[in-house]
Design an enzyme around this catalytic site. Structure first.
Site, mmCIF file in Angstrom:
data_model
loop_
_atom_site.group_PDB
_atom_site.id
_atom_site.type_symbol
_atom_site.label_atom_id
_atom_site.label_comp_id
_atom_site.label_asym_id
_atom_site.label_seq_id
_atom_site.Cartn_x
_atom_site.Cartn_y
_atom_site.Cartn_z
ATOM 1 N N GLU A 143 0.970 -1.080 -0.016
ATOM 2 C CA GLU A 143 0.092 0.028 0.148
ATOM 3 C C GLU A 143 0.767 1.287 0.066
ATOM 4 O O GLU A 143 1.660 1.543 1.027
ATOM 5 C CB GLU A 143 -0.827 -0.099 1.176
ATOM 6 N N GLU A 240 -11.962 3.304 5.539
ATOM 7 C CA GLU A 240 -10.815 3.509 6.458
ATOM 8 C C GLU A 240 -10.592 4.907 6.649
ATOM 9 O O GLU A 240 -9.678 5.703 6.427
ATOM 10 C CB GLU A 240 -9.399 2.964 6.054
#
Length: 258
Positions: A143, A240
């Site tokens: 990520e 998130e």
């Protein structure tokens, strides 16, 4: 319409962690994700998933001493044996929890280490982890994270992640594309998603600025959700974000933007 998973590290923080599963289910979520499960036994978490008819779609490999500010160890040359141990531990949890993808946080760039050695270490660790996870039918993700929120984070842009995927050369390594981080570092969200969707195994969201709910900032999420459907992404989108107020009262964006 995209499928949304509640990130239980960020959402429902009004409640203790083990109560968040029920809150997510009652709010209409069918799936969840979180940063780390390791403070609990895998069977405890499995029980919450089963009781609330939830699917776990993502968690991270252990990422070093989080409370001390570490944000992953995968690029650190002096932590290779520890990294390999984290892969084993993550697989143990993932097999019990039924999750089929794990995110590997690269970590912060340490001072005084030659950049070539950091890259060599990261590549070698990813090759090892991707191969080990493949034995259990678990995908490995990396990520890019913006360097404003985490100064010095080793992996910060999509092109860098794609270059690393190419060098690792594994068919079991993908990108976790966080729309919030990408907006802060590079923009070009639509083109990047459309061009690279075959390399993206998981998407996360938050708006910018503030990292709050979609619809509170500058990102055109109504457009992006239609695009994500059009280009054929069938995975989950992890929520998130930091709720601006109470989690439940801020969930109206799901209907408003779809």
């Amino acid at each position: 319409m995209p499928q949304f998973a509640a990130n239980l590290t960020m959402l429902f923080n009004e409640y203790p962690f083990m109560e968040r599963f029920e809150k997510a289910a009652k709010s209409g979520f069918q799936a969840v994700e979180f940063l780390f499960p390791y403070a609990y036994s895998p069977n405890e978490i499995r029980q919450q998933l089963d009781q609330n008819h939830l699917r776990l779609v993502l968690h991270n490999l252990p990422a070093g001493d989080w409370d001390a500010g570490e944000r992953g160890i995968a690029c650190l040359p002096d932590r290779v044996e520890e990294f390999r141990a984290t892969v084993t531990k993550a697989i143990e949890y993932a097999t019990v929890l039924g999750v089929n993808q794990l995110n590997c946080l690269a970590g912060k760039t340490p001072e005084g280490i030659e950049p070539g050695l950091l890259r060599k270490t990261f590549i070698a660790n990813l090759k090892y982890a991707a191969a080990e996870l493949k034995k259990f039918n678990i995908r490995l993700l990396i990520e890019p994270i913006n360097s404003f929120d985490i100064p010095g984070f080793y992996l910060s842009k999509t092109e860098q992640a794609l270059d690393i995927l190419n060098e690792v050369g594994s068919d079991n390594l993908y990108i976790q594309y966080d729309i919030y981080h990408a907006q802060r570092m590079e923009g070009e969200l639509s083109k990047t998603l459309e061009k690279n969707i075959s390399k993206i195994a998981h998407i996360q969201l938050a708006d910018n600025p503030g990292r709050n709910e979609p619809g509170t900032g500058e990102i055109n999420y109504a457009h992006l959700f239609k695009l994500i459907d059009r280009i054929g992404y069938t995975g989950w989108i992890g929520c998130e974000y930091k709720p601006a107020n109470q989690t439940e009262s801020g969930l109206g964006w799901i209907k408003a933007l779809n």
